[in-house]
Design a protein around this motif. Sequence first.
Motif, PDB file in Angstrom:
ATOM      1  N   UNK B  28     -12.545   2.957 -12.730  1.00  7.97           N
ATOM      2  CA  UNK B  28     -13.094   1.686 -13.223  1.00  7.97           C
ATOM      3  C   UNK B  28     -12.271   1.085 -14.354  1.00  7.97           C
ATOM      4  N   UNK B  29     -11.274   1.798 -14.827  1.00  7.93           N
ATOM      5  CA  UNK B  29     -10.388   1.261 -15.853  1.00  7.93           C
ATOM      6  C   UNK B  29      -9.371   0.284 -15.269  1.00  7.93           C
ATOM      7  N   UNK B  30      -9.222   0.264 -13.973  1.00  7.28           N
ATOM      8  CA  UNK B  30      -8.299  -0.686 -13.348  1.00  7.28           C
ATOM      9  C   UNK B  30      -8.788  -2.110 -13.607  1.00  7.28           C
ATOM     10  N   UNK B  31      -7.865  -2.988 -14.013  1.00  4.97           N
ATOM     11  CA  UNK B  31      -8.273  -4.357 -14.318  1.00  4.97           C
ATOM     12  C   UNK B  31      -7.310  -5.408 -13.787  1.00  4.97           C
ATOM     13  N   UNK B  32      -6.434  -4.990 -12.911  1.00  5.93           N
ATOM     14  CA  UNK B  32      -5.477  -5.928 -12.329  1.00  5.93           C
ATOM     15  C   UNK B  32      -5.153  -5.425 -10.940  1.00  5.93           C
ATOM     16  N   UNK B  33      -5.287  -6.315  -9.945  1.00  2.00           N
ATOM     17  CA  UNK B  33      -5.169  -5.896  -8.545  1.00  2.00           C
ATOM     18  C   UNK B  33      -4.227  -6.852  -7.803  1.00  2.00           C
ATOM     19  N   UNK B  34      -2.956  -6.493  -7.710  1.00  3.96           N
ATOM     20  CA  UNK B  34      -2.006  -7.337  -6.979  1.00  3.96           C
ATOM     21  C   UNK B  34      -1.798  -6.849  -5.546  1.00  3.96           C
ATOM     22  N   UNK B  35      -1.312  -7.760  -4.734  1.00  2.00           N
ATOM     23  CA  UNK B  35      -0.845  -7.429  -3.390  1.00  2.00           C
ATOM     24  C   UNK B  35       0.642  -7.737  -3.313  1.00  2.00           C
ATOM     25  N   UNK B  36       1.394  -6.792  -2.743  1.00  2.00           N
ATOM     26  CA  UNK B  36       2.816  -6.983  -2.566  1.00  2.00           C
ATOM     27  C   UNK B  36       3.134  -7.043  -1.071  1.00  2.00           C
ATOM     28  N   UNK B  37       4.134  -7.843  -0.763  1.00  2.00           N
ATOM     29  CA  UNK B  37       4.577  -8.041   0.618  1.00  2.00           C
ATOM     30  C   UNK B  37       6.009  -7.542   0.735  1.00  2.00           C
ATOM     31  N   UNK B  38       6.284  -6.770   1.757  1.00  2.00           N
ATOM     32  CA  UNK B  38       7.636  -6.235   1.929  1.00  2.00           C
ATOM     33  C   UNK B  38       8.129  -6.505   3.341  1.00  2.00           C
ATOM     34  N   UNK B  39       9.269  -7.176   3.433  1.00  3.97           N
ATOM     35  CA  UNK B  39       9.934  -7.390   4.708  1.00  3.97           C
ATOM     36  C   UNK B  39      10.953  -6.284   4.936  1.00  3.97           C
ATOM     37  N   UNK B  40      11.263  -5.991   6.189  1.00  4.39           N
ATOM     38  CA  UNK B  40      12.213  -4.900   6.473  1.00  4.39           C
ATOM     39  C   UNK B  40      13.527  -5.080   5.729  1.00  4.39           C
ATOM     40  N   UNK B  41      13.979  -4.006   5.110  1.00  4.63           N
ATOM     41  CA  UNK B  41      15.255  -4.029   4.403  1.00  4.63           C
ATOM     42  C   UNK B  41      15.198  -4.677   3.035  1.00  4.63           C
ATOM     43  N   UNK B  48       0.103 -12.108  -4.246  1.00  6.39           N
ATOM     44  CA  UNK B  48      -1.069 -12.689  -4.885  1.00  6.39           C
ATOM     45  C   UNK B  48      -1.760 -11.589  -5.682  1.00  6.39           C
ATOM     46  N   UNK B  49      -2.459 -11.955  -6.751  1.00  6.72           N
ATOM     47  CA  UNK B  49      -3.115 -10.950  -7.580  1.00  6.72           C
ATOM     48  C   UNK B  49      -4.446 -11.482  -8.096  1.00  6.72           C
ATOM     49  N   UNK B  50      -5.325 -10.561  -8.506  1.00  9.18           N
ATOM     50  CA  UNK B  50      -6.649 -10.949  -8.991  1.00  9.18           C
ATOM     51  C   UNK B  50      -7.065 -10.061 -10.147  1.00  9.18           C
ATOM     52  N   UNK B  51      -7.837 -10.619 -11.053  1.00  6.69           N
ATOM     53  CA  UNK B  51      -8.489  -9.852 -12.101  1.00  6.69           C
ATOM     54  C   UNK B  51      -9.955  -9.686 -11.725  1.00  6.69           C
ATOM     55  N   UNK B  52     -10.637  -8.657 -12.191  1.00  2.00           N
ATOM     56  CA  UNK B  52     -12.008  -8.382 -11.747  1.00  2.00           C
ATOM     57  C   UNK B  52     -13.066  -9.337 -12.292  1.00  2.00           C
ATOM     58  N   UNK B  89       1.172  -4.066   0.628  1.00  2.00           N
ATOM     59  CA  UNK B  89       0.696  -3.008  -0.264  1.00  2.00           C
ATOM     60  C   UNK B  89      -0.318  -3.592  -1.240  1.00  2.00           C
ATOM     61  N   UNK B  90      -1.474  -2.953  -1.365  1.00  2.00           N
ATOM     62  CA  UNK B  90      -2.351  -3.283  -2.473  1.00  2.00           C
ATOM     63  C   UNK B  90      -1.980  -2.368  -3.635  1.00  2.00           C
ATOM     64  N   UNK B  91      -2.377  -2.748  -4.819  1.00  2.00           N
ATOM     65  CA  UNK B  91      -2.051  -1.962  -5.996  1.00  2.00           C
ATOM     66  C   UNK B  91      -3.093  -2.227  -7.077  1.00  2.00           C
ATOM     67  N   UNK B  92      -3.058  -1.387  -8.102  1.00  2.00           N
ATOM     68  CA  UNK B  92      -3.973  -1.550  -9.230  1.00  2.00           C
ATOM     69  C   UNK B  92      -3.290  -1.044 -10.485  1.00  2.00           C
ATOM     70  N   UNK B  93      -3.680  -1.629 -11.611  1.00  2.00           N
ATOM     71  CA  UNK B  93      -3.152  -1.137 -12.883  1.00  2.00           C
ATOM     72  C   UNK B  93      -4.202  -1.308 -13.968  1.00  2.00           C
ATOM     73  N   UNK B  94      -3.905  -0.673 -15.090  1.00  2.00           N
ATOM     74  CA  UNK B  94      -4.827  -0.705 -16.222  1.00  2.00           C
ATOM     75  C   UNK B  94      -4.175  -1.479 -17.355  1.00  2.00           C
ATOM     76  N   UNK B  95      -4.109  -2.802 -17.202  1.00  2.00           N
ATOM     77  CA  UNK B  95      -3.407  -3.625 -18.179  1.00  2.00           C
ATOM     78  C   UNK B  95      -3.957  -3.472 -19.581  1.00  2.00           C
ATOM     79  N   UNK B  96      -5.261  -3.394 -19.686  1.00  2.00           N
ATOM     80  CA  UNK B  96      -5.875  -3.411 -21.007  1.00  2.00           C
ATOM     81  C   UNK B  96      -5.576  -2.151 -21.800  1.00  2.00           C
ATOM     82  N   UNK B  97      -5.203  -1.093 -21.112  1.00  2.00           N
ATOM     83  CA  UNK B  97      -4.882   0.143 -21.833  1.00  2.00           C
ATOM     84  C   UNK B  97      -3.455   0.114 -22.366  1.00  2.00           C
ATOM     85  N   UNK B  98      -2.709  -0.907 -21.951  1.00  2.00           N
ATOM     86  CA  UNK B  98      -1.310  -0.969 -22.361  1.00  2.00           C
ATOM     87  C   UNK B  98      -0.368  -0.328 -21.367  1.00  2.00           C
TER      88      UNK B  98
END
Lengths: 116, 114
Positions: B28-41, B48-52, B89-98
């Motif tokens: 629950x400490x995650x506060x930033x949720x981006x999506x990354x797109x990767x093309x071959x090579x 796009x990204x979202x905050x909770x 790829x979805x991802x998450x990070x804990x921005x507020x913790x630094x």
Amino acid sequence: DAGVIQSPRHEVTEMGQEVTLRCKPISGHNSLFWYRQTMMRGLELLIYFNNNVPIDDSGMPEDRFSAKMPNASFSTLKIQPSEPRDSAVYFCASSDRGGRLYNEQFFGPGTRLTVL
Amino acid sequence: QQQVKQSPQSLIVQKGGISIINCAYENTAFDYFPWYQQFPGKGPALLIAIRPDVSEKKEGRFTISFNKSAKQFSLHIMDSQPGDSATYFCAASKDQTGANNLFFGTGTRLTVIP
């Protein structure tokens, strides 16, 4: 800006040899990340630096892996000795922490490593 | 231990259809949720990204839906096009913790059939 620059783009080496991957982050960025991508394990964070200081290296698989960031514009990831299971695509990414809430990471094109 | 779980592993959609990729997290400490797109090579690139503090974010044909109580978020691609064929790829990070490291999901390979 040229973006994150990685070299070499492809590396083929024999088991036991030393491999050095290089990365130049985007100018002004103060965070640098090394990732490894494989089909089996996906995208794994190996280590990251803030202001040239290693913050978290818990993803480094074993002592054969080492990373350095001697200055803000250059980092290396070294594997010594290399093994076939190290074969993967290695990505470097950089971001600008500068007080922002969002930390977009900008990825380089990757280095495809093949260890025979 | 995978901090962010992503499904499906692969997805095939007809052109014009809706592509939906799902992710779930525990921390629950995650506060930033981006999506990354990767093309071959290529390396992954932020899509796009979202905050909770919001439940939905839309950019063009791409929408993130976020359910804080369920600890789930998803990417919807409307009117899917062959050019959308890539790994996401979805991802998450804990921005507020630094800490600014991202925890990535395992990826979804999307194929849009013409």
